[in-house]
Structure formats: C-alpha cells, structure tokens
Write an enzyme that holds these catalytic residues in place. Structure first.
Site, mmCIF file in Angstrom:
data_model
loop_
_atom_site.group_PDB
_atom_site.id
_atom_site.type_symbol
_atom_site.label_atom_id
_atom_site.label_comp_id
_atom_site.label_asym_id
_atom_site.label_seq_id
_atom_site.Cartn_x
_atom_site.Cartn_y
_atom_site.Cartn_z
ATOM 1 N N HIS A 1 2.603 4.481 4.383
ATOM 2 C CA HIS A 1 2.677 4.821 2.964
ATOM 3 C C HIS A 1 1.504 4.176 2.237
ATOM 4 O O HIS A 1 0.955 3.156 2.683
ATOM 5 C CB HIS A 1 3.984 4.315 2.359
ATOM 6 N N GLU B 1 1.334 2.333 -0.347
ATOM 7 C CA GLU B 1 1.547 0.937 -0.712
ATOM 8 C C GLU B 1 1.345 0.002 0.479
ATOM 9 O O GLU B 1 0.694 -1.043 0.376
ATOM 10 C CB GLU B 1 2.965 0.724 -1.250
ATOM 11 N N CYS C 1 9.445 3.253 -2.279
ATOM 12 C CA CYS C 1 10.702 3.351 -1.535
ATOM 13 C C CYS C 1 11.179 1.934 -1.175
ATOM 14 O O CYS C 1 10.498 0.940 -1.447
ATOM 15 C CB CYS C 1 10.497 4.183 -0.273
ATOM 16 N N CYS D 1 8.672 -0.015 1.103
ATOM 17 C CA CYS D 1 7.492 -0.510 0.390
ATOM 18 C C CYS D 1 7.862 -1.624 -0.581
ATOM 19 O O CYS D 1 7.121 -2.597 -0.719
ATOM 20 C CB CYS D 1 6.804 0.644 -0.331
#
Length: 179
Positions: free
Chosen positions: A56, A58, A86, A89
């Site tokens: 992801h 992040e 999410c 993260c």
C-alpha cells in the site's frame, strides 16, 4: 526564510503519486511522508504489480522513510495520503510513531482513522497520532470514483468481448458440423 507549505500543498503531492498508481493499473492511492517541510519519502499503491498484499502507498512511504532515516521510528513526521488508511497501514503508523496523519477521502468500508474504526487514537494504543481528515476530499474522492468507473467499464467491455467470441466459436462449430 523557508516557506512553510500547507496541508493542501502536500496533499497535491500525494495526489501526484496516486496518479502514478493509476497509470500502473493500481487503485490510485498516493502518500508522501514529510519532515522539516520536505518530502522524506513517497509511495503509491503497488499491490497488483508487485503481487504483494501489503504494498500500500502508506507502507511503501513508511519503509522508505525508515530507510532514509536509518530508524524505524519516524518521529516528528506527517504522512499525507489520498485515502483514509486501512487497519494494516494504521497499525504500521502507530509502530512507526509518526506524529500526524493527513488524509483526503474517507473509507467507510475499511477506514481505520475514524470511519470504520480508529486505531490511531485508540486509548489502548501506546502511541496516539494526530489526524486531519478531508483535505482536498473532493479531488481525492473524484479520482477514486473515476478510477472505479473506468475499471467497471473495462470489465463490462471485456465480458461483452468474451461473449461475442464464444458466440462466434459456436457459429463456427455449427457451420463445420453442417458442412
């Protein structure tokens, strides 16, 4: 004197990274990690191309930031991301000890910064993160909506093409059987 940039300025930088994700066929989420009014690290979604469920935006930005600082603790940093993080993260942000999160669009299905659950300010966590939400929310939301609309249209066109191909194969088979 050094100019201090606004949250909107940094969010536009995160949006530039989200566009990179879109260009690669990824969900357009981008992130920039800022320290001392400069980009320390950046990331954009790469789960599909990397075959990596944790790639992801992040996570990529946090990893790069830790590498650059040679420390897993990213104290006195702010992470700008186009979509609310999410749970995975958010957990990484708590462990990295970022000071602040700024995000654009909320995620009612998986958001872990207040929409579905609030990991970042949970009283049981050993580190609390300051959150600013809704920065350039319209632009961030529009980008995500446009991506998913395009994706649905592509899937619909692909399904129609497959159906047409199957019909053509059936016609050829019948024609060959009839002689």
């Amino acid at each position: 004197m050094t100019e201090i940039y606004s949250d909107e300025y940094w969010m536009r930088k995160a949006m530039e990274r989200a566009i990179k994700a879109w260009e690669q066929g990824e969900i357009p989420v981008g992130a920039v990690l800022v320290a001392d009014n400069q980009i320390l690290a950046e990331g954009w979604n790469q789960s599909i191309i990397a075959h990596d469920p944790i790639a992801h935006a992040e996570i990529i930005a946090l990893r790069k930031g830790g590498g650059k600082l040679q420390n897993y603790r990213l104290l006195n940093t702010t992470l700008y991301v186009t979509l609310e993080p999410c749970i995975m993260c958010a957990g990484a942000m708590v462990h990295s000890r970022i000071q602040r999160l700024v995000y654009g669009a909320s995620d009612m299905k998986t958001g872990a910064a207040g929409s579905l659950i609030d990991i970042l300010r949970h009283p049981g966590m050993n580190h609390q993160i300051e959150i600013t939400s809704g920065v350039l929310v319209e632009e961030c939301s529009t980008m995500l909506s446009a991506f998913f609309k395009q994706r649905r249209e592509q899937h619909k066109a692909l399904k129609a093409a497959r159906k047409q191909q199957e019909e053509n194969q059936q016609k050829l088979l019948i024609k060959s059987l009839l002689g």
